[in-house]
Design a protein around this motif. Structure first.
Motif, short mmCIF file in Angstrom:
data_model
loop_
_atom_site.label_atom_id
_atom_site.label_comp_id
_atom_site.label_asym_id
_atom_site.label_seq_id
_atom_site.Cartn_x
_atom_site.Cartn_y
_atom_site.Cartn_z
N ILE A 55 0.84 -1.20 0.00
CA ILE A 55 0.00 0.00 0.00
C ILE A 55 0.88 1.26 0.00
O ILE A 55 0.61 2.21 -0.72
CB ILE A 55 -0.97 0.00 1.21
CG1 ILE A 55 -1.98 -1.14 1.05
CG2 ILE A 55 -1.68 1.34 1.34
CD1 ILE A 55 -2.80 -1.41 2.29
N SER A 56 1.94 1.23 0.78
CA SER A 56 2.81 2.41 0.90
C SER A 56 3.60 2.69 -0.37
O SER A 56 3.77 3.85 -0.74
CB SER A 56 3.79 2.22 2.06
OG SER A 56 3.10 2.15 3.27
N HIS A 57 4.09 1.66 -1.01
CA HIS A 57 5.07 1.85 -2.09
C HIS A 57 4.55 1.53 -3.48
O HIS A 57 5.19 1.87 -4.47
CB HIS A 57 6.32 1.03 -1.81
CG HIS A 57 6.94 1.36 -0.48
ND1 HIS A 57 7.50 2.59 -0.22
CD2 HIS A 57 7.04 0.64 0.65
CE1 HIS A 57 7.96 2.60 1.02
NE2 HIS A 57 7.68 1.44 1.58
N HIS A 58 3.40 0.86 -3.58
CA HIS A 58 2.87 0.46 -4.89
C HIS A 58 1.37 0.67 -4.96
O HIS A 58 0.64 -0.14 -5.54
CB HIS A 58 3.21 -1.01 -5.17
CG HIS A 58 4.66 -1.31 -5.06
ND1 HIS A 58 5.57 -0.93 -6.01
CD2 HIS A 58 5.37 -1.94 -4.08
CE1 HIS A 58 6.78 -1.31 -5.64
NE2 HIS A 58 6.68 -1.91 -4.47
N TYR A 59 0.89 1.78 -4.39
CA TYR A 59 -0.54 2.00 -4.29
C TYR A 59 -1.23 2.02 -5.65
O TYR A 59 -2.34 1.51 -5.80
CB TYR A 59 -0.83 3.31 -3.54
CG TYR A 59 -2.30 3.46 -3.23
CD1 TYR A 59 -2.86 2.74 -2.18
CD2 TYR A 59 -3.13 4.26 -4.00
CE1 TYR A 59 -4.21 2.84 -1.89
CE2 TYR A 59 -4.48 4.36 -3.73
CZ TYR A 59 -5.01 3.64 -2.67
OH TYR A 59 -6.35 3.73 -2.40
N GLU A 60 -0.53 2.56 -6.65
CA GLU A 60 -1.15 2.66 -7.98
C GLU A 60 -1.47 1.28 -8.56
O GLU A 60 -2.36 1.17 -9.40
CB GLU A 60 -0.24 3.45 -8.94
CG GLU A 60 1.04 2.74 -9.33
CD GLU A 60 2.14 2.76 -8.26
OE1 GLU A 60 3.14 2.06 -8.47
OE2 GLU A 60 2.01 3.44 -7.24
N GLY A 61 -0.81 0.24 -8.08
CA GLY A 61 -1.06 -1.10 -8.58
C GLY A 61 -1.90 -1.95 -7.63
O GLY A 61 -2.05 -3.15 -7.84
N LEU A 62 -2.45 -1.32 -6.61
CA LEU A 62 -3.23 -2.05 -5.61
C LEU A 62 -4.46 -2.68 -6.24
O LEU A 62 -5.20 -2.03 -6.98
CB LEU A 62 -3.64 -1.08 -4.50
CG LEU A 62 -4.22 -1.69 -3.24
CD1 LEU A 62 -3.21 -2.59 -2.55
CD2 LEU A 62 -4.66 -0.58 -2.30
N ASP A 63 -4.68 -3.93 -5.97
CA ASP A 63 -5.79 -4.68 -6.54
C ASP A 63 -7.00 -4.60 -5.60
O ASP A 63 -6.94 -5.09 -4.46
CB ASP A 63 -5.35 -6.14 -6.74
CG ASP A 63 -6.37 -6.98 -7.47
OD1 ASP A 63 -7.57 -6.66 -7.43
OD2 ASP A 63 -5.96 -7.99 -8.07
N HIS A 64 -8.08 -4.01 -6.08
CA HIS A 64 -9.28 -3.85 -5.25
C HIS A 64 -9.87 -5.20 -4.83
O HIS A 64 -10.50 -5.30 -3.77
CB HIS A 64 -10.33 -3.00 -5.98
CG HIS A 64 -10.89 -3.63 -7.20
ND1 HIS A 64 -10.20 -3.69 -8.40
CD2 HIS A 64 -12.08 -4.26 -7.41
CE1 HIS A 64 -10.95 -4.33 -9.28
NE2 HIS A 64 -12.09 -4.68 -8.72
N GLU A 65 -9.67 -6.23 -5.64
CA GLU A 65 -10.20 -7.55 -5.27
C GLU A 65 -9.45 -8.12 -4.07
O GLU A 65 -10.05 -8.79 -3.23
CB GLU A 65 -10.12 -8.50 -6.46
CG GLU A 65 -11.10 -8.11 -7.56
CD GLU A 65 -11.10 -9.05 -8.75
OE1 GLU A 65 -10.39 -10.08 -8.72
OE2 GLU A 65 -11.82 -8.76 -9.72
N ILE A 66 -8.16 -7.83 -3.98
CA ILE A 66 -7.38 -8.27 -2.81
C ILE A 66 -7.88 -7.56 -1.56
O ILE A 66 -8.07 -8.18 -0.51
CB ILE A 66 -5.87 -8.05 -3.04
CG1 ILE A 66 -5.37 -9.02 -4.11
CG2 ILE A 66 -5.09 -8.22 -1.74
CD1 ILE A 66 -3.95 -8.79 -4.56
N ILE A 67 -8.11 -6.25 -1.68
CA ILE A 67 -8.62 -5.49 -0.54
C ILE A 67 -9.99 -6.03 -0.12
O ILE A 67 -10.27 -6.21 1.07
CB ILE A 67 -8.71 -3.98 -0.86
CG1 ILE A 67 -7.32 -3.41 -1.18
CG2 ILE A 67 -9.39 -3.21 0.26
CD1 ILE A 67 -6.32 -3.46 -0.06
#
Length: 122
Positions: A85-97
């Protein structure tokens, strides 16, 4: 030191409750990205997950052995999610969240409540 660890777990538990309340409106993973409200909820949940990971890392710094007593929780994954979340937020997968909120947080809540009860001598 145990007082500071206790404060960290109180924050973790408070954050879980906040996430649970925000997640109530979400029924499907795409609900997190299909509207402004969904994106706001995704952002706010991600921030709280990041803060939970920060607090777990702080506990490790305070006492590197403390979490070993509670090995049924995936502490390493929680800290790694904080880093994502801190370093790669732009690639965060909403399905994982979505899956974290649905499947992982209830278990973490139980662990946090148990740890706090032990720290409080209950």
């Amino acid at each position: 030191m145990s007082e500071e660890i206790k404060e960290r777990f109180e924050f973790i538990l408070d954050s879980i409750v906040i996430i649970e309340n925000r997640f109530l409106k979400i029924k499907f993973p795409d609900d997190l990205i299909n509207s402004e409200d969904g994106i706001t909820i995704l952002d706010s949940i991600a921030m709280r997950l990041q803060a939970i990971g920060d607090n777990v890392k702080s506990v490790v710094k305070l006492d590197s052995q403390f979490l070993n007593k509670y090995s049924n929780t995936e502490w390493e994954k929680i800290m790694k999610m904080r880093d994502v979340i801190s370093h790669h937020y732009e690639g965060l997968d909403h399905e994982i969240i979505f899956n974290i909120c649905k499947d992982k947080l209830p278990k973490l809540k139980i662990s946090a409540e148990f740890i706090l009860s032990q720290l409080n001598g209950v």
